[in-house]
Every structure is written in structure tokens, then in C-alpha cells.
Design a protein around this motif. Structure first.
Motif, short mmCIF file in Angstrom:
data_model
loop_
_atom_site.label_atom_id
_atom_site.label_comp_id
_atom_site.label_asym_id
_atom_site.label_seq_id
_atom_site.Cartn_x
_atom_site.Cartn_y
_atom_site.Cartn_z
N GLU A 28 23.56 -15.65 27.38
CA GLU A 28 24.04 -14.32 26.96
C GLU A 28 22.99 -13.64 26.07
OE1 GLU A 28 26.34 -12.77 28.37
OE2 GLU A 28 26.23 -11.02 27.05
N HIS A 29 22.38 -14.42 25.17
CA HIS A 29 21.29 -13.87 24.35
C HIS A 29 20.15 -13.38 25.26
CE1 HIS A 29 17.83 -13.65 21.64
NE2 HIS A 29 17.21 -14.35 22.58
N LEU A 30 19.78 -14.19 26.25
CA LEU A 30 18.65 -13.83 27.11
C LEU A 30 18.96 -12.61 27.98
CD1 LEU A 30 17.53 -17.43 28.14
CD2 LEU A 30 16.31 -15.86 26.63
N ARG A 31 20.21 -12.50 28.43
CA ARG A 31 20.57 -11.31 29.24
C ARG A 31 20.37 -10.03 28.43
NH1 ARG A 31 25.61 -14.42 30.28
NH2 ARG A 31 25.09 -15.74 32.05
N ARG A 32 20.60 -10.11 27.13
CA ARG A 32 20.51 -8.91 26.29
C ARG A 32 19.13 -8.67 25.71
NH1 ARG A 32 25.16 -6.78 26.11
NH2 ARG A 32 27.00 -8.06 26.49
N ASN A 33 18.26 -9.69 25.73
CA ASN A 33 17.01 -9.54 25.00
C ASN A 33 15.75 -9.99 25.73
OD1 ASN A 33 18.10 -8.80 22.19
ND2 ASN A 33 19.33 -10.59 22.78
N PHE A 34 15.89 -10.70 26.81
CA PHE A 34 14.70 -11.19 27.51
C PHE A 34 14.64 -10.69 28.95
CE2 PHE A 34 12.22 -14.19 30.00
CZ PHE A 34 11.11 -14.43 29.21
N ARG A 61 16.43 -30.75 26.77
CA ARG A 61 16.78 -30.98 25.35
C ARG A 61 15.57 -30.91 24.42
NH1 ARG A 61 21.97 -33.33 24.51
NH2 ARG A 61 23.07 -33.66 26.47
N MET A 62 14.69 -29.97 24.68
CA MET A 62 13.49 -29.77 23.85
C MET A 62 13.46 -28.35 23.29
SD MET A 62 11.22 -32.40 24.34
CE MET A 62 11.36 -33.86 25.34
N SER A 63 14.54 -27.60 23.48
CA SER A 63 14.55 -26.18 23.14
C SER A 63 15.17 -25.95 21.77
CB SER A 63 15.31 -25.40 24.21
OG SER A 63 14.73 -25.63 25.48
N VAL A 64 14.81 -24.82 21.17
CA VAL A 64 15.24 -24.53 19.80
C VAL A 64 15.81 -23.11 19.73
CG1 VAL A 64 14.47 -24.43 17.38
CG2 VAL A 64 13.29 -25.96 18.98
N VAL A 92 15.45 -17.66 20.77
CA VAL A 92 15.38 -18.98 21.44
C VAL A 92 13.97 -19.22 21.96
CG1 VAL A 92 17.81 -18.85 22.21
CG2 VAL A 92 16.01 -18.25 23.80
N VAL A 93 13.62 -20.50 21.96
CA VAL A 93 12.43 -20.91 22.71
C VAL A 93 12.90 -22.03 23.63
CG1 VAL A 93 11.60 -22.51 20.88
CG2 VAL A 93 10.00 -21.63 22.57
N LEU A 120 10.28 -17.44 25.43
CA LEU A 120 10.32 -17.14 24.00
C LEU A 120 10.99 -15.77 23.86
CD1 LEU A 120 9.40 -17.77 21.06
CD2 LEU A 120 7.24 -16.63 21.61
N SER A 121 12.08 -15.74 23.13
CA SER A 121 12.86 -14.49 23.06
C SER A 121 13.50 -14.33 21.69
CB SER A 121 13.97 -14.56 24.13
OG SER A 121 14.91 -13.54 23.93
N VAL A 122 13.40 -13.11 21.16
CA VAL A 122 14.05 -12.79 19.88
C VAL A 122 14.90 -11.54 20.08
CG1 VAL A 122 13.64 -12.08 17.47
CG2 VAL A 122 12.30 -13.95 18.46
#
Ligand code: ACO
Length: 228
Positions: free
Chosen positions: A16-22, A55-58, A74-75, A131-133
Motif C-alpha cells: 500500500e505504501h509502494l502504490r502511493r509512493n513508488f 526477509r532482508m528488507s527494512v 521501505v527498502v 527504495l521508496s520514501v
């Protein structure tokens, strides 16, 4: 701001974050017109969901947001093995999203031509994929912190080599400031079809793709001590 490892159960919130920002903002997605802000893109979502499984993402979480935790950055990192890119390229033909194909055809072919596995003689790499903010939280150092923490995750898990395909000048600057070096570049105006037409008309100031790498040096104690 809190930074946490992303677990598979966070997948829907991360998407959902990526849909709105990446999905609409990243330079190649924007040039391809991949999707509108907030809308879904099944092909890119599958790519992101696959990375989360490693399982390496932050993620960066704003705990103060209206009493609830909000993902603001997120990265997504994955493990890349020899043969993975060739396999992904061959699967691309079956993908029915033509805009997605334009982007990943460029990325996969570039990676195959400029082969980090052959150059560094490693059998796996830590691949910084997304990489997305959040657009409301940019310019506060969140991407910098996410990349710094990704390097720490790679170290902790014993990787010798990190790579990233950075598509815009800001992400390129961020990776370089964390010790990544440019391995290869592809100007976007040279990615053309058989009639010489530019396939992805990427907007300035973004002019080229950079494939960056960072070789992990075992002696660098400062970064080694960092943990999440
Ligand atoms: N204009 C000028 N400088 C910028 C900008 C900008 N729009 N964005 C970042 N920078 C510079 C900052 O000045 C800073 O430099 P400094 O360390 O010398 O002070 C550096 O880049 C890092 O800034 P952050 O605040 O950490 O970056 P931010 O949290 O704003 O996130 C990002 C940057 C990830 C590029 C964000 O703008 C974004 O999500 N963009 C859309 C998606 C995208 O393009 N992602 C990268 C694609 S490549 C990949 O995913 C592997």
C-alpha cells in the motif's frame, strides 16, 4: 522514526505504501506510465512481494501518526544468484503488462551485459531492489538511513557484495554516499526500439540508469557493529 525489519505479514501494508509512493513516482515507472498514484500493478507487486520473502528488507515507521503506525519508507532487498536474471528475463515474455516489460527488459539486459557475478566471482549478492520514501516525508534522511541499515543487514548475513540498479540522480547520490561505486551505466536516450525511438522518455534530471555495487570489506569494524 522507528526502523524495523519487514516480515512477510507486513506485505500488504508495504504494498500500500509502494502504490502511493513508488509505483507512480519512480523515474522509469513514471516514464512508462506504469500506473496512477494509489493504483495497483500486479506485475510490480509480485516483484516486491518476492523480495519481502527474503526477509532482508527494512521499513521506516512513524509511530506518532494519528496513534497508529504508518509505514513512511521501505527498502526491499533480496538475494540474487547467478542465473536469476536470465530466468527473470525469459519469464518476462509471458508478462502481459507491456509497460512493466519495457522497464524490466532494460534492467535485466543491462545486468546480464555488465555481469557483476563474473567480475567479482561471487555466488550470491545482496540486491537492493526498491527504495521508496513517502512523498510527505522526503528530504529528512529516511532513504539514507534505509540504505545504511541495508548495508548492516548485508554484513550481518555475511554477504561480500551488494548491488543496486539506481534509476534517478537522487537514489544514485544516496548509494554513492554509502560507499557504492558505479559499475555500469545506460543513458536512457540510448534505450531505443528498432526505429530509433526512445522506449522510456525519462524526465530530467534523471538521464541514466546506474548499476552500483559495494564490496564488503571485512576490516570495516564501524559498520560491522551496527545492528537493527
Ligand atoms: N532534490 C534534491 N536532493 C534530493 C532529493 C530531491 N528531490 N531527494 C533526495 N535528495 C538528496 C538529499 O539532499 C540527500 O543528500 P545529502 O545526504 O547530501 O543531504 C540525499 O539525496 C538523501 O536524501 P534523503 O532525505 O535520505 O532521501 P529521501 O528520504 O527524500 O528519499 C528517494 C529519496 C528514495 C529517492 C525518494 O525521493 C523516493 O522515494 N522517490 C521515488 C522512488 C524512487 O525514485 N526510488 C529510487 C529508485 S532506485 C531503487 O529503488 C533501487
Amino acid at each position: 522514526m522507528e526502523y524495523q525489519m519487514i516480515a512477510p505479514e507486513h506485505s500488504e501494508q508495504v504494498l500500500e505504501h509502494l502504490r502511493r509512493n513508488f509505483f507512480a513516482d519512480e523515474p522509469l515507472n513514471k516514464a512508462a506510465g506504469l500506473c496512477q498514484n494509489g493504483s495497483s500493478c500486479p506485475a510490480l507487486e509480485a516483484h516486491c512481494a518476492e523480495a519481502i520473502q527474503h526477509r532482508m528488507s527494512v521499513m521506516a515507521v512513524d509511530a506518532k501518526e494519528k496513534g497508529a503506525c504508518k509505514i513512511v519508507g521501505v527498502v526491499l532487498n533480496g538475494i540474487l544468484k547467478p542465473g536469476d536474471t536470465a530466468k527473470a528475463l525469459s519469464k518476462l515474455d509471458c508478462n502481459d503488462d507491456a509497460d512493466f516489460r519495457k522497464i524490466f527488459d532494460l534492467l535485466h539486459r543491462h545486468n546480464l551485459k555488465h555481469n557483476l557475478f563474473e567480475h567479482f566471482d561471487v555466488d550470491c549478492m545482496f540486491d537492493v531492489r526498491i527504495l521508496s520514501v513517502d512523498s510527505c516525508y522526503r528530504g529528512q534522511g529516511i532513504a539514507n538511513e534505509l540504505v545504511k541499515r541495508s548495508v548492516a543487514v548485508a554484513r550481518k548475513n555475511g554477504f561480500r557484495l551488494l548491488k543496486a540498479d539506481a534509476t534517478g540522480i537522487f537514489s544514485q547520490k544516496i548509494f554513492r554516499s554509502h560507499g557504492f561505486e558505479v559499475f555500469s551505466e545506460q543513458p536512457y536516450i540510448k534505450y531505443t526500439d528498432e526505429d530509433g525511438k526512445v522506449i522510456l522518455p525519462v524526465e530530467a534530471p534523471h538521464i541514466k540508469l546506474q548499476q552500483l555495487y559495494k564490496a564488503i570489506c571485512a576490516g570495516d569494524q564501524d559498520e560491522k557493529k551496527q545492528s537493527l
